[in-house]
Enzyme design. Structure first.
Site, PDB file in Angstrom:
ATOM      1  N   ASP A 147     115.013 -58.862 -36.338  1.00 30.99           N
ATOM      2  CA  ASP A 147     116.165 -58.046 -37.371  1.00 30.99           C
ATOM      3  C   ASP A 147     117.280 -57.686 -36.420  1.00 30.99           C
ATOM      4  O   ASP A 147     116.975 -57.095 -35.046  1.00 30.99           O
ATOM      5  CB  ASP A 147     115.271 -56.711 -37.919  1.00 30.99           C
ATOM      6  CG  ASP A 147     116.522 -56.211 -38.523  1.00 30.99           C
ATOM      7  OD1 ASP A 147     117.205 -56.254 -39.350  1.00 30.99           O
ATOM      8  OD2 ASP A 147     116.622 -54.908 -37.773  1.00 30.99           O
ATOM      9  N   GLU A 179     102.910 -69.918 -26.388  1.00 27.28           N
ATOM     10  CA  GLU A 179     101.003 -69.325 -26.155  1.00 27.28           C
ATOM     11  C   GLU A 179     100.337 -69.392 -27.237  1.00 27.28           C
ATOM     12  O   GLU A 179      99.046 -69.830 -27.239  1.00 27.28           O
ATOM     13  CB  GLU A 179     100.769 -68.038 -25.464  1.00 27.28           C
ATOM     14  CG  GLU A 179     101.708 -67.922 -23.613  1.00 27.28           C
ATOM     15  CD  GLU A 179     101.628 -66.870 -23.494  1.00 27.28           C
ATOM     16  OE1 GLU A 179     101.093 -65.302 -24.310  1.00 27.28           O
ATOM     17  OE2 GLU A 179     102.590 -66.466 -22.182  1.00 27.28           O
TER      18      GLU A 179
END
Length: 543
Positions: free
Chosen positions: A203, A263
């Protein structure tokens, strides 16, 4: 649903759910996570790739969850972490990815970090937020203005300093320049990744960092006379916001965010960009190992003619070729598409044709798409009486700006039930009569409804594998038609959309062309031209 891969987001469709307004199972008039889980079959039926959940974190709800009080917990009004885990498991079982909001610009003033930070100037979290001394005359340190109006600075008597809030005073800005803050935010990111989250919508991400010199923002014009008759009702619109947001340090932080996401194969992040140079920032933030994609408020504007879209595509060339766009034409912050991008004098059928045309435009541009809940039903912007308003943005700026409640009203599910099946209790916002007429049950029963047209064009999109990575070339000087080529592996495709109010013709040698146009888009193809009625469209494989 499209075949998913580690890069499922490339040409994917993300369906935004505003949990407060989606489905209430607890009977308190507010939607909840169990309500989303209960409607996953419906979301799956739309053919979309992912569901994006607007904030459900623990929060005092001054800004409906965008004022986070705990990044690692669910607010009781939405349920529990166990409910969230169930939602994740059920969504994944149905082949749906789950994207959640993260708010890195600010927290709630009730967050434990801020409560500690404001106690003194030398506590362990003293520098976790943006604090500044007063000017000698007691005024704020500079002229920065909040998005919601008024100064961006709030005086705090405990520290005898001002704190920065780019939004509401209850939303103090995090100091993301601080390495400890970055480490904490990245740890919170991992918390949700470890629970199985597939992506994040970041956001107001370009608000993360401010110019630490605290220089004033320059005015847009030297005098009010230069605004003419268009004097903005919101103070925020009087400045060029070059110092209170979009600083170089944000781009560097996003590389750290991307490193964490790398990852976890198959995960992604989409950024929301609100800036004076939105497309340039989108490009910057989606290149050099930063965000996977980004959207801005460019396509959330009032304009919707062909030249407007040509300008957006033209200015987005670097974004489209080097970064990645997320084409969002509606969300929880702007009036509903079918109201915003349609003339009042059009009948309902014509408005629906235009809504379907905008979907085809989204799905054939290079990038991915966000669809806001209820757009598939053709929900209009709801008229909300002042006494029913909940949004502080609208309450502060009424009546010139009525806030965001009109696009946040409850999802109508069953026209035969109270509150259209959203809740057994009085909803937090009213269900307006015109939405009951477009409830899911009504639209499901009509095979020609906009809901079925949405499923049809999504299904078509999912079968066009060339759309994912094909290059895009804009065709200029096409008047009220929007036209562009898509090219991949020696094959050329053309998309032509009629955004005008009258029939349009486009000269085109079509001999040997393969017509790939999805159902329900009117068009005529001759050997030398394409003819399109209003809201007509054609997709051709030329070579």
């Amino acid at each position: 649903m499209a075949l998913q891969s580690p890069e499922w987001w490339r040409n994917g469709i993300i369906y935004q759910v505003y949990p407060r307004s989606f489905n209430d199972t607890s009977g308190d008039g507010i939607g909840d996570l169990k309500g989303v889980t209960a409607k996953l079959d419906y979301i799956q039926s739309l053919g979309v790739d992912a569901v994006w959940l607007s904030p459900f974190y623990k929060s005092p709800m001054v800004d409906f969850g965008y004022d986070v009080a705990d990044y690692r917990d669910v607010d009781p009004m939405f349920g529990s972490l166990a409910d969230f885990d169930e939602l994740i498991a059920e969504a994944h079982a149905k082949g749906l990815k789950v994207v959640i909001d993260q708010i890195y610009s600010h927290t709630s003033d009730q967050h434990a970090w801020f409560e500690e930070s404001r106690q003194s100037r030398d506590n362990p979290k003293a520098d976790w937020y943006v604090w500044a001394d007063t000017k000698p005359d007691g005024n704020p340190p500079n002229n920065w203005v909040s998005v919601f109006g008024g100064s961006s600075w709030k005086w705090d008597t405990r520290r005898n300093q001002y704190y920065l809030h780019n939004f509401l005073t209850e939303q103090p800005d995090l100091n993301v320049h601080n390495p400890e803050v970055q480490e904490q935010l990245l740890a919170d990111l991992r918390f949700w990744l470890d629970r199985g989250v597939d992506g994040f919508r970041l956001d107001a991400i370009n608000f993360c960092c401010h110019n630490q010199s605290l220089e004033d923002n320059p005015p847009k014009y030297a005098s009010l006379a230069e605004y003419g008759d268009s004097i903005p009702p919101n103070q925020y619109d009087y400045q060029w916001h070059v110092n209170d947001k979009t600083q170089p340090e944000t781009a560097a932080f996003l590389q750290r965010v991307r490193a964490v996401l790398n990852e976890y194969p198959g995960t992604m992040a989409v950024g929301e960009i609100g800036d004076d140079n939105m497309i340039d920032v989108m490009t910057q933030y989606t290149t050099d190992n930063r965000l996977h994609c980004a959207y801005s408020f460019e396509l959330l504007a009032e304009d919707c003619d062909a030249e407007f879209f040509r300008r957006i595509i033209r200015e987005s060339n670097d974004l489209i070729t080097k970064g990645w766009a997320c084409w969002s034409i509606g969300n929880h912050d702007v009036p509903r598409v079918i109201t915003r991008w349609n003339a009042d004098e059009l009948d309902q059928a014509a408005k629906e044709d235009r809504a379907a045309l905008f979907w085809l435009m989204q799905f054939t541009l290079r990038g991915n798409s966000c669809i806001y809940q209820g757009e598939e039903l053709g929900l209009s912007e709801a008229e909300i009486a002042f006494e029913d308003l909940q949004d502080p943005y609208g309450i502060n700026l009424w009546p010139e700006f009525k806030g965001r409640d009109g696009c946040r009203t409850p999802m109508p599910w069953d026209s035969s039930l109270a509150n259209a099946g959203f809740s057994s209790a009085k909803p937090w916002l009213p269900v307006v009569p015109e939405h009951i007429e477009r409830s899911v049950d009504v639209m499901e029963a009509d095979s020609s409804s906009l809901l079925h047209r949405f499923r049809s064009v999504v299904n078509w999109k999912n079968q066009q594998q060339w759309l994912k990575m094909a290059d895009l070339e804009l065709i200029e000087d096409t008047g009220e038609l929007l036209a562009f080529y898509r090219d991949i592996d020696g094959h050329r495709y053309i998309i032509i959309l009629n955004l005008g109010a009258t029939q349009q013709s486009y000269p085109l040698f079509t001999a040997g062309a393969e017509n790939l146009t999805p159902d329900n888009y009117a068009h005529e193809v001759s050997p030398s031209a394409v003819v399109l009625p209003p809201s007509g469209a054609v997709v051709l494989k030329l070579a």
